[in-house]
Design a protein around this motif. Sequence first.
Motif, mmCIF file in Angstrom:
data_model
loop_
_atom_site.group_PDB
_atom_site.id
_atom_site.type_symbol
_atom_site.label_atom_id
_atom_site.label_comp_id
_atom_site.label_asym_id
_atom_site.label_seq_id
_atom_site.Cartn_x
_atom_site.Cartn_y
_atom_site.Cartn_z
ATOM 1 N N HIS A 46 21.327 -32.682 13.702
ATOM 2 C CA HIS A 46 20.609 -31.828 14.651
ATOM 3 C C HIS A 46 21.513 -31.084 15.624
ATOM 4 O O HIS A 46 21.042 -30.194 16.336
ATOM 5 C CB HIS A 46 19.592 -32.658 15.450
ATOM 6 N N LYS A 47 22.772 -31.455 15.737
ATOM 7 C CA LYS A 47 23.748 -30.805 16.616
ATOM 8 C C LYS A 47 23.299 -30.745 18.076
ATOM 9 O O LYS A 47 23.508 -29.763 18.773
ATOM 10 C CB LYS A 47 24.070 -29.385 16.125
ATOM 11 N N MET A 48 22.681 -31.801 18.539
ATOM 12 C CA MET A 48 22.262 -31.882 19.943
ATOM 13 C C MET A 48 23.326 -32.664 20.710
ATOM 14 O O MET A 48 23.600 -33.821 20.382
ATOM 15 C CB MET A 48 20.910 -32.585 20.069
ATOM 16 N N PRO A 49 23.934 -32.052 21.749
ATOM 17 C CA PRO A 49 24.975 -32.763 22.512
ATOM 18 C C PRO A 49 24.482 -34.048 23.179
ATOM 19 O O PRO A 49 25.266 -34.966 23.419
ATOM 20 C CB PRO A 49 25.423 -31.747 23.555
ATOM 21 N N LYS A 50 23.193 -34.127 23.449
ATOM 22 C CA LYS A 50 22.651 -35.338 24.065
ATOM 23 C C LYS A 50 22.881 -36.561 23.177
ATOM 24 O O LYS A 50 23.087 -37.668 23.661
ATOM 25 C CB LYS A 50 21.156 -35.184 24.320
ATOM 26 N N LEU A 51 22.848 -36.329 21.871
ATOM 27 C CA LEU A 51 23.037 -37.446 20.947
ATOM 28 C C LEU A 51 24.463 -37.988 20.987
ATOM 29 O O LEU A 51 24.693 -39.166 20.710
ATOM 30 C CB LEU A 51 22.660 -37.018 19.531
ATOM 31 N N LEU A 52 25.411 -37.139 21.329
ATOM 32 C CA LEU A 52 26.782 -37.630 21.482
ATOM 33 C C LEU A 52 26.893 -38.600 22.652
ATOM 34 O O LEU A 52 27.629 -39.588 22.586
ATOM 35 C CB LEU A 52 27.752 -36.465 21.665
ATOM 36 N N TRP A 53 26.172 -38.304 23.739
ATOM 37 C CA TRP A 53 26.197 -39.207 24.887
ATOM 38 C C TRP A 53 25.534 -40.543 24.564
ATOM 39 O O TRP A 53 25.970 -41.589 25.026
ATOM 40 C CB TRP A 53 25.534 -38.562 26.098
ATOM 41 N N VAL A 54 24.485 -40.504 23.748
ATOM 42 C CA VAL A 54 23.855 -41.750 23.302
ATOM 43 C C VAL A 54 24.827 -42.526 22.417
ATOM 44 O O VAL A 54 24.940 -43.748 22.523
ATOM 45 C CB VAL A 54 22.529 -41.454 22.563
ATOM 46 N N MET A 55 25.553 -41.808 21.552
ATOM 47 C CA MET A 55 26.555 -42.454 20.708
ATOM 48 C C MET A 55 27.641 -43.108 21.569
ATOM 49 O O MET A 55 28.092 -44.222 21.283
ATOM 50 C CB MET A 55 27.180 -41.457 19.752
ATOM 51 N N VAL A 56 28.054 -42.424 22.639
ATOM 52 C CA VAL A 56 29.059 -42.985 23.546
ATOM 53 C C VAL A 56 28.532 -44.272 24.186
ATOM 54 O O VAL A 56 29.256 -45.269 24.292
ATOM 55 C CB VAL A 56 29.463 -41.953 24.614
ATOM 56 N N ALA A 57 27.268 -44.257 24.596
ATOM 57 C CA ALA A 57 26.685 -45.460 25.221
ATOM 58 C C ALA A 57 26.700 -46.637 24.253
ATOM 59 O O ALA A 57 27.125 -47.748 24.609
ATOM 60 C CB ALA A 57 25.265 -45.171 25.690
ATOM 61 N N PHE A 58 26.262 -46.411 23.019
ATOM 62 C CA PHE A 58 26.267 -47.508 22.050
ATOM 63 C C PHE A 58 27.689 -47.890 21.657
ATOM 64 O O PHE A 58 27.970 -49.063 21.383
ATOM 65 C CB PHE A 58 25.433 -47.155 20.828
ATOM 66 N N GLY A 59 28.587 -46.936 21.645
ATOM 67 C CA GLY A 59 29.992 -47.249 21.391
ATOM 68 C C GLY A 59 30.568 -48.127 22.488
ATOM 69 O O GLY A 59 31.349 -49.047 22.215
ATOM 70 N N LEU A 60 30.184 -47.851 23.720
ATOM 71 C CA LEU A 60 30.644 -48.692 24.829
ATOM 72 C C LEU A 60 30.054 -50.100 24.742
ATOM 73 O O LEU A 60 30.727 -51.084 25.068
ATOM 74 C CB LEU A 60 30.297 -48.046 26.170
ATOM 75 N N PHE A 61 28.796 -50.199 24.304
ATOM 76 C CA PHE A 61 28.222 -51.528 24.050
ATOM 77 C C PHE A 61 29.046 -52.268 23.002
ATOM 78 O O PHE A 61 29.328 -53.463 23.135
ATOM 79 C CB PHE A 61 26.776 -51.423 23.542
ATOM 80 N N PHE A 62 29.442 -51.548 21.948
ATOM 81 C CA PHE A 62 30.249 -52.154 20.893
ATOM 82 C C PHE A 62 31.587 -52.642 21.441
ATOM 83 O O PHE A 62 32.001 -53.779 21.184
ATOM 84 C CB PHE A 62 30.463 -51.142 19.757
#
Length: 120
Positions: free
Chosen positions: A63-79
Amino acid sequence: MKRFGTVMLALIALIGVVFAEAPWDFLRPAATAAADIGWVVAWIVMFVSAVMAYVAFAAYLKHKMPKLLWVMVAFGLFFVKSALHLADLYISPGTFMNVYIQSVFDLAIMSSLFVSLFKK
């Protein structure tokens, strides 16, 4: 006279609270049980957060939505947080991932989610 009775009752209650056990003592069994299974929870959080980071990245590619990158960063930080926690449990004596470092991770995760929600 009514006010005097209220003041005395409040004073008795205050004395009872001061000399009684701590009001959070009823949580001690739950805290002990959580400490016993902490390593299991850390493995589950690490696995689920890695899967969710991958899902968010795949959604971004679609979908190329930048908001999804921030969600990915959040889950990456959880990891990363749970991976460091597991490393702390198995490698170090268990003193590296203290509450202060975990709070920094939590702040970064919340900030990432905040940006993902309110970024246009």
